[in-house]
Design an enzyme around this catalytic site. Structure first.
Site, PDB file in Angstrom:
ATOM      1  N   ARG A 159       0.836  -1.213   0.000  1.00 13.23           N
ATOM      2  CA  ARG A 159       0.000   0.000   0.000  1.00 13.23           C
ATOM      3  C   ARG A 159       0.867   1.258   0.000  1.00 13.23           C
ATOM      4  O   ARG A 159       0.527   2.267  -0.603  1.00 13.23           O
ATOM      5  CB  ARG A 159      -0.928   0.002   1.196  1.00 13.23           C
ATOM      6  CG  ARG A 159      -2.246  -0.725   1.004  1.00 13.23           C
ATOM      7  CD  ARG A 159      -2.102  -2.177   0.551  1.00 13.23           C
ATOM      8  NE  ARG A 159      -3.347  -2.866   0.448  1.00 13.23           N
ATOM      9  CZ  ARG A 159      -3.912  -3.562   1.449  1.00 13.23           C
ATOM     10  NH1 ARG A 159      -3.290  -3.682   2.624  1.00 13.23           N
ATOM     11  NH2 ARG A 159      -5.074  -4.150   1.275  1.00 13.23           N
ATOM     12  N   ASP A 215      -6.475 -14.374   2.309  1.00  8.66           N
ATOM     13  CA  ASP A 215      -7.517 -13.591   2.987  1.00  8.66           C
ATOM     14  C   ASP A 215      -8.428 -12.877   1.994  1.00  8.66           C
ATOM     15  O   ASP A 215      -8.026 -12.564   0.873  1.00  8.66           O
ATOM     16  CB  ASP A 215      -6.892 -12.546   3.921  1.00  8.66           C
ATOM     17  CG  ASP A 215      -5.973 -11.586   3.175  1.00  8.66           C
ATOM     18  OD1 ASP A 215      -5.244 -12.052   2.272  1.00  8.66           O
ATOM     19  OD2 ASP A 215      -5.989 -10.383   3.478  1.00  8.66           O
ATOM     20  N   GLU A 216      -9.633 -12.653   2.456  1.00 13.64           N
ATOM     21  CA  GLU A 216     -10.572 -11.718   1.835  1.00 13.64           C
ATOM     22  C   GLU A 216     -10.833 -11.981   0.349  1.00 13.64           C
ATOM     23  O   GLU A 216     -11.004 -11.046  -0.427  1.00 13.64           O
ATOM     24  CB  GLU A 216     -10.084 -10.274   2.039  1.00 13.64           C
ATOM     25  CG  GLU A 216     -10.097  -9.875   3.500  1.00 13.64           C
ATOM     26  CD  GLU A 216      -9.695  -8.431   3.745  1.00 13.64           C
ATOM     27  OE1 GLU A 216     -10.316  -7.794   4.605  1.00 13.64           O
ATOM     28  OE2 GLU A 216      -8.768  -7.939   3.090  1.00 13.64           O
ATOM     29  N   TYR A 230      -3.661  -4.822  15.320  1.00 13.35           N
ATOM     30  CA  TYR A 230      -3.504  -4.119  14.043  1.00 13.35           C
ATOM     31  C   TYR A 230      -3.119  -2.673  14.349  1.00 13.35           C
ATOM     32  O   TYR A 230      -3.930  -1.897  14.861  1.00 13.35           O
ATOM     33  CB  TYR A 230      -4.807  -4.169  13.227  1.00 13.35           C
ATOM     34  CG  TYR A 230      -4.904  -5.369  12.296  1.00 13.35           C
ATOM     35  CD1 TYR A 230      -4.195  -6.540  12.557  1.00 13.35           C
ATOM     36  CD2 TYR A 230      -5.705  -5.324  11.159  1.00 13.35           C
ATOM     37  CE1 TYR A 230      -4.284  -7.631  11.708  1.00 13.35           C
ATOM     38  CE2 TYR A 230      -5.798  -6.405  10.304  1.00 13.35           C
ATOM     39  CZ  TYR A 230      -5.087  -7.555  10.582  1.00 13.35           C
ATOM     40  OH  TYR A 230      -5.180  -8.634   9.738  1.00 13.35           O
ATOM     41  N   TRP A 248      -0.495  -2.486   8.721  1.00 17.41           N
ATOM     42  CA  TRP A 248      -1.113  -2.290   7.398  1.00 17.41           C
ATOM     43  C   TRP A 248      -0.968  -0.824   7.033  1.00 17.41           C
ATOM     44  O   TRP A 248      -1.215   0.050   7.860  1.00 17.41           O
ATOM     45  CB  TRP A 248      -2.590  -2.703   7.448  1.00 17.41           C
ATOM     46  CG  TRP A 248      -2.760  -4.166   7.700  1.00 17.41           C
ATOM     47  CD1 TRP A 248      -3.092  -4.769   8.870  1.00 17.41           C
ATOM     48  CD2 TRP A 248      -2.596  -5.230   6.749  1.00 17.41           C
ATOM     49  NE1 TRP A 248      -3.143  -6.128   8.710  1.00 17.41           N
ATOM     50  CE2 TRP A 248      -2.843  -6.443   7.420  1.00 17.41           C
ATOM     51  CE3 TRP A 248      -2.257  -5.267   5.389  1.00 17.41           C
ATOM     52  CZ2 TRP A 248      -2.768  -7.686   6.785  1.00 17.41           C
ATOM     53  CZ3 TRP A 248      -2.185  -6.505   4.757  1.00 17.41           C
ATOM     54  CH2 TRP A 248      -2.445  -7.694   5.450  1.00 17.41           C
ATOM     55  N   GLU A 252      -2.310   1.327   4.609  1.00 14.59           N
ATOM     56  CA  GLU A 252      -3.209   2.189   3.834  1.00 14.59           C
ATOM     57  C   GLU A 252      -3.102   3.655   4.256  1.00 14.59           C
ATOM     58  O   GLU A 252      -3.109   4.560   3.430  1.00 14.59           O
ATOM     59  CB  GLU A 252      -4.670   1.755   3.996  1.00 14.59           C
ATOM     60  CG  GLU A 252      -5.047   0.495   3.243  1.00 14.59           C
ATOM     61  CD  GLU A 252      -4.907  -0.750   4.094  1.00 14.59           C
ATOM     62  OE1 GLU A 252      -4.088  -0.737   5.044  1.00 14.59           O
ATOM     63  OE2 GLU A 252      -5.604  -1.746   3.809  1.00 14.59           O
TER      64      GLU A 252
HETATM   65  C1  ACM Z   1      -6.246  -9.018   6.597  1.00 15.77           C
HETATM   66  O1  ACM Z   1      -6.315  -8.089   7.418  1.00 15.77           O
HETATM   67  N1  ACM Z   1      -6.943  -8.976   5.493  1.00 15.77           N
HETATM   68  C2  ACM Z   1      -5.407 -10.171   6.834  1.00 15.77           C
END
Ligand code: ACM
Length: 639
Positions: A285, A448-449, A542, A592, A594
Site C-alpha cells: 500500500r 484472505d478476503e 492491528y 497495514w 493504507e
Molecule cells: C487481513 O487483514 N486482510 C489479513
C-alpha cells in the site's frame, strides 16, 4: 518546497445521507483562473452512489480513487473556491484520517497538478481531541527494560559503568556478538554513548560469557556484581538478547538517570513466552525504502522480536522482483494518473512506484538473520492480486464479466484464477525465486478476503468446478490453496496464511500455520481444526487502527480502536482451552499501510503499541505491568 497552488478542504457531516456526507471545497491559489478541469482524490471512505452528489459530476471510481468534474463552465478566479457535497458513501467517517488522502487536478491539456489536502473536519458533532495514550507510569524496579524479563531479582546501583567489555577469555563469536549489538545500538541511537567496548577499560566491567547446555536457544542469564557481569547463554540468539538487555540497562541509567539505574548485584533469568514473536509490514500500500525496512528490523531486534512478516504484494502493488516476470515490478508497481494502475491511498499527480530487487532482499534477509530475525515473505494470493493481474493480463479469464465481484477494498475481479493453468506455472516460478531469496521455514500465501462470488462469472472457473464437483468460491479457493501447499511442500517450505485459508475445506493442517486476524475466537476454532495458530487479532494487534474513538485520533477503525492499554493488556491465549494451548505459537503485530503516508504518522501509530506487543510476546502474563511499561515505553527507538 513547491508552493500550494490548489487546496482541497474537506468536512464530514453525520446527516445528509445514509452514512453522512462529505463537503469538499477546492481553493484556487494559483494566481490565475482555473477552468475546464477534473478533480481526483483518494479516500478510504468510498463513494458508492455517484449520483448522490451536489454541484459536481461524479465521473468514476476505482477502489479509493474518485474523479469528479465541476459544473459545466465553472471558472475559479484566484482566491475563489468551488464547494460540492457527496452523500452516497459506503460507510461513516469516524476519524480525521477518513477523508481525502491526496488530490490532484487534470487540466484541459491533460496535465496533472497537485492539490494539497488536510485533515477531514467533523461538522455537526463534537470533534473530540485525541486523549492521552500513555499515563505517566510507575516503576517498582528502576530498570529500562522492554520487554520486561521473565525473572529479575536485582538491586539498583548508584554507578553506571562507562562501558561493558568482553572478558579476556571470550571467544571470537562472543566478541563478535558484542560488536553486533553495539552496532545495533549505534544505528538506533546515533547520539548515544557506546554501552560496550571491545577493548577492556579500567572504568568498565568485563562480561564473562559462559555457554550452558541447559539453556534453550533464546534464553539467557545475567549475574551482576561490582567486579564483572556473568552472561550465560545457550545459543547465539540468547546471547544477543542478553547483550541487548545490558545495552538497554546501561543506556537507560546513563541517559535517564532520574528514573533508571544499572544493577549493582543480583540476577536476570530470561526466556521468551512465545516462539513466534512477529511484526508484519505491508509494503504494498505504501513503499518503504530498504533503509526503512532495515531500521524497522533493528527496532524489532531491540524488542527481542524474532519474525519479520513482509507483506510484499497486494492489490496496490507487487513489490518483489521476480526475474521470470519483469512486468510485475514495472507495470505492477507504478501508480499514477496515466499509468495502468490509478493513484490510490495518498498517491497524487506524480507517478509512484518502488520495489525490492533480489539484491535488496538478500541484504535485508542477511541483516535480519544477523539479528536472529527470520524474514517470512508473503505474496497475497489468490485475492488481493490486482497488481499481478495488471502486470500479467494473461492470468485473467478474458471471458469473465468485468466487475463481476469486488473485494472488500473495492477492487473488481482481483483474484488469481484457479482454472487457468498459467496461474500455477506463474506461482511455480515465483516460488522458485522466493526459496532462493528467503531461507525462512515458512512462506506466507495470504488467502484472505477472497470476495464471496469470486470466479463465478468466469467460464473457465465454471468448467473446472463442474469437472471437479466443486461448488462455490471457497471450495474453489481450497482447491487452489491445496495446490499451492503442494508447491511449497515440494520446496521444503511450510505454508502460512491468514485465517480464511481454512475456508471451503481449507488445506491439510500438517505443517500449516494460520494467522487469526478477524477476531480472537477464530484462532481457537482453527486450533480445534488442527491448525497451528499465531494470534494477530485486528481488535488489539492491528497497528493501523486508531488508538481511541476520538475524531482527532488518527487511524482506521473497521476493526475497532485499540488503545495502547488495551493492546498491552490483551491476552491472546486468554480463552484458549488448555488442550489447545500448544497450538498457539505466538503473537504478531500487523502494520497495514493504507493510512501510513509519512514517518511521523508511522511513529504515531506504531509506538507504543509495537513494544506493547513485544512485551506480550516475551513477558510471562503474571509479570506484565501496564504502568511499568508506560514508564519505560517512551525510551523506545522509533523509525
Ligand atoms: C487481513 O487483514 N486482510 C489479513
Amino acid at each position: 518546497m513547491l508552493p500550494v497552488l490548489y487546496r482541497l478542504e474537506s468536512a464530514w457531516q453525520p446527516d445528509g445521507g445514509p452514512f453522512g456526507r462529505f463537503t469538499f471545497s477546492l481553493f484556487n491559489l494559483s494566481g490565475g483562473p482555473l477552468s475546464a478541469f477534473r478533480l481526483v482524490y483518494t479516500s478510504l471512505t468510498r463513494v458508492i452512489e455517484g449520483a448522490a452528489c451536489e454541484n459536481a459530476v461524479f465521473l468514476r471510481r476505482n477502489a479509493n480513487f474518485h474523479e469528479f468534474a465541476p459544473p459545466e463552465g465553472l471558472t475559479l478566479a484566484h482566491g475563489e473556491h468551488w464547494t460540492f457535497t457527496v452523500n452516497g458513501l459506503h460507510r461513516e467517517a469516524k476519524h480525521c484520517t477518513d477523508g481525502a488522502k491526496s488530490a490532484y487536478l487534470t487540466l484541459a491539456d491533460g496535465s496533472h497538478v497537485p492539490v494539497a489536502v488536510s485533515d477531514l473536519r467533523l461538522e455537526g458533532a463534537v470533534s473530540e481531541l485525541p486523549p492521552v495514550r500513555l499515563p505517566k507510569g510507575r516503576l517498582e524496579l528502576p530498570f529500562a527494560l522492554q520487554p520486561w524479563p521473565a525473572e529479575i531479582d536485582a538491586a539498583p546501583g548508584e554507578a553506571v559503568p562507562d562501558v561493558l567489555y568482553p572478558a579476556a577469555e571470550s571467544n571470537a563469536d562472543e566478541v563478535d556478538a558484542v560488536s553486533n549489538v553495539l552496532a545495533l545500538f549505534h544505528r538506533l541511537f546515533s547520539a548515544g554513548h557506546a554501552p560496550f567496548s571491545l577493548a577492556p577499560s579500567p572504568q568498565g566491567l568485563p562480561i564473562v560469557f559462559k555457554k550452558k547446555a541447559e539453556l534453550e536457544g533464546e534464553a539467557y542469564r545475567l549475574a551482576f556484581s561490582d567486579r564483572e557481569i556473568r552472561l550465560d547463554y545457550g545459543a547465539a540468539a540468547g546471547r544477543q538478547y542478553a547483550l541487548t538487555t545490558l545495552a538497554q540497562l546501561i543506556d537507560g541509567a546513563r541517559n535517564h538517570g532520574g528514573d533508571f539505574r544499572f544493577p549493582a548485584s543480583g540476577e536476570i533469568a530470561d526466556r521468551p513466552r512465545y516462539g513466534w514473536r512477529g511484526c508484519h509490514l505491508d509494503v504494498s500500500r505504501q513503499f518503504y525504502p530498504t533503509a526503512d525496512i532495515v531500521r524497522l528490523i533493528d527496532i524489532l531486534a531491540w524488542f527481542k522480536l524474532n519474525i519479520f512478516h513482509w507483506h510484499l504484494t497486494d492489490d496496490e502493488a507487487w513489490r518483489l522482483e521476480i526475474k521470470a516476470y519483469p512486468t510485475l515490478t514495472t507495470l505492477g508497481v507504478m501508480r499514477g494518473p496515466d499509468e495502468p494502475m490509478l493513484p490510490q491511498l495518498g498517491n497524487g499527480a506524480e507517478p509512484v512506484g518502488g520495489f525490492y530487487s533480489h539484491a535488496d532482499v538478500k541484504a535485508i534477509v542477511a541483516h535480519a538473520a544477523a539479528l536472529s530475525i527470520e524474514v517470512v515473505p508473503e505474496i497475497d494470493i489468490p485475492g488481493h492480486s490486482t497488481a499481478a493481474l495488471v502486470a500479467l493480463p494473461e492470468l485473467s479469464d478474458g471471458q469473465e464479466a468485468p466487475e463481476s465481484y469486488h473485494s472488500v477494498q473495492g477492487y473488481p475481479n482481483n483474484a488469481l484464477n484457479p482454472a487457468i493453468p498459467l496461474t500455477y506455472e506463474f506461482l511455480e516460478k515465483v516460488f522458485d525465486e522466493m526459496v532462493e531469496l528467503f531461507p525462512s521455514r515458512y512462506i506466507h500465501v495470504g488467502g484472505d478476503e477472497v470476495a464471496d462470488g469470486s470466479w463465478l462469472a468466469s467460464p473457465l472457473a465454471r468448467k473446472l468446478m463442474e469437472q471437479e464437483g466443486i461448488s462455490g468460491t471457497f471450495a474453489l479457493q481450497s482447491y487452489f490453496l491445496k495446490k499451492v501447499k503442494q508447491m511449497l511442500t515440494a520446496r521444503g517450505r511450510k505454508l502460512v496464511g491468514w485465517n480464511e485459508v481454512a475456508h471451503g475445506g481449507g488445506v491439510g493442517t500438517e505443517g500449516t500455520l494460520l494467522m487469526a486476524w478477524e477476531n480472537p475466537k477464530v484462532g481457537i476454532e482453527l486450533a480445534r481444526e488442527g491448525y497451528d495458530v499465531v494470534m494477530t487479532p485486528g481488535q488489539a494487534y492491528y497497528l493501523d487502527m486508531a488508538q481511541a474513538d476520538a475524531w482527532q485520533e488518527p487511524g482506521a477503525s473497521w476493526a475497532g480502536t485499540a488503545a495502547p492499554a488495551h493492546t498491552y493488556a490483551y491476552e491472546a491465549e486468554g480463552e484458549f482451552p488448555e488442550e489447545l494451548k500448544s497450538r498457539m505459537k505466538g503473537v504478531q503485530a500487523c502494520i497495514w499501510s493504507e493510512h501510513f503516508l509519512s514517518r511521523g504518522y508511522f511513529n504515531r501509530l506504531v509506538f507504543p503499541r509495537l513494544p506493547a506487543i513485544a512485551e506480550a510476546a516475551w513477558t510471562p502474563k503474571d509479570k506484565k505491568d501496564w504502568l511499568r511499561f508506560a514508564a519505560i515505553a517512551p525510551l523506545s527507538p522509533i523509525l
